[in-house]
Design a protein around this motif. Structure first.
Motif, PDB file in Angstrom:
ATOM      1  N   PRO A  93       0.813  -1.234   0.000  1.00 21.92           N
ATOM      2  CA  PRO A  93       0.000   0.000   0.000  1.00 21.92           C
ATOM      3  C   PRO A  93       0.842   1.278   0.000  1.00 21.92           C
ATOM      4  O   PRO A  93       0.486   2.256  -0.650  1.00 21.92           O
ATOM      5  N   ILE A  94       1.966   1.240   0.697  1.00 19.41           N
ATOM      6  CA  ILE A  94       2.839   2.421   0.764  1.00 19.41           C
ATOM      7  C   ILE A  94       3.604   2.579  -0.549  1.00 19.41           C
ATOM      8  O   ILE A  94       3.692   3.677  -1.097  1.00 19.41           O
ATOM      9  N   LYS A 108      -1.355   8.379   5.791  1.00 23.16           N
ATOM     10  CA  LYS A 108      -2.643   7.855   6.257  1.00 23.16           C
ATOM     11  C   LYS A 108      -2.537   6.347   6.511  1.00 23.16           C
ATOM     12  O   LYS A 108      -3.064   5.843   7.505  1.00 23.16           O
ATOM     13  N   TYR A 109      -1.839   5.648   5.638  1.00 24.71           N
ATOM     14  CA  TYR A 109      -1.663   4.212   5.831  1.00 24.71           C
ATOM     15  C   TYR A 109      -0.779   3.942   7.044  1.00 24.71           C
ATOM     16  O   TYR A 109      -1.073   3.062   7.850  1.00 24.71           O
ATOM     17  N   ILE A 114      -5.122   2.775   6.704  1.00 20.58           N
ATOM     18  CA  ILE A 114      -6.129   2.961   5.662  1.00 20.58           C
ATOM     19  C   ILE A 114      -5.429   3.061   4.313  1.00 20.58           C
ATOM     20  O   ILE A 114      -4.622   3.954   4.081  1.00 20.58           O
ATOM     21  N   MET A 115      -5.781   2.123   3.434  1.00 19.92           N
ATOM     22  CA  MET A 115      -5.171   2.060   2.109  1.00 19.92           C
ATOM     23  C   MET A 115      -5.877   3.025   1.157  1.00 19.92           C
ATOM     24  O   MET A 115      -7.100   3.132   1.176  1.00 19.92           O
ATOM     25  N   GLU A 120      -5.545   0.052  -3.379  1.00 20.55           N
ATOM     26  CA  GLU A 120      -6.580  -0.968  -3.250  1.00 20.55           C
ATOM     27  C   GLU A 120      -6.971  -1.527  -4.625  1.00 20.55           C
ATOM     28  O   GLU A 120      -7.094  -2.739  -4.806  1.00 20.55           O
ATOM     29  N   ASP A 121      -7.149  -0.644  -5.596  1.00 17.09           N
ATOM     30  CA  ASP A 121      -7.508  -1.071  -6.942  1.00 17.09           C
ATOM     31  C   ASP A 121      -6.403  -1.925  -7.566  1.00 17.09           C
ATOM     32  O   ASP A 121      -6.677  -2.981  -8.142  1.00 17.09           O
TER      33      ASP A 121
END
Length: 135
Positions: A93-94, A108-109, A114-115, A120-121
């Motif tokens: 995610p990062i 935020k992650y 939170i991704m 996410e996609d």
């Protein structure tokens, strides 16, 4: 997925130790597999920012005009992704937020787990491509 893109992602993924389906997912998200896609300074199938990655492109002996070649574009993007994995570890995610240039999403992650929608996609599509490729 165009067969040549699958092949390029397999070759480049093996060279950089990056999941080929992740590369395919980025190709889809960034350009819908369009080799000559352009958006400002971002060019090609993986939307390589030629202003930011000129040195990286030149390191391979290529020019910014070469970024419409899917194999070369995927190679430059994978080289950058490998650098991001080295910097952030296996935190997909990062790494994906950084690839997308979204520093707020990185924080935020890190803070809340939170991704961002982009990551996410890509991860969902990558998992789908793995199932399609029977991996």
């Amino acid at each position: 997925i165009p067969i040549n893109i699958i092949e390029y992602c397999e070759i480049v993924g093996a060279e950089y130790n990056i999941c080929p389906e992740l590369l395919e997912a980025i190709c889809y998200r960034e350009s819908r597999f369009t080799a000559d896609a352009k958006n400002g300074k971002c060019i090609g199938i993986m939307q390589v920012n030629i202003a930011v990655h000129t040195d990286r492109i030149e390191k391979y002996g290529w020019t910014t005009a070469d970024m419409t070649d899917p194999y070369k574009n995927i190679t430059i993007a994978a080289d950058y992704l490998a650098e991001l994995y080295e910097q952030y570890g296996d935190e997909n995610p990062i790494v994906l937020a950084a690839y997308n240039g979204n520093t707020k999403a990185i924080n935020k992650y890190k803070e809340y787990g939170i991704m961002c929608e982009y990551a996410e996609d890509i991860l969902t599509r990558s998992a789908n491509y793995e199932r399609i490729h029977k991996k």
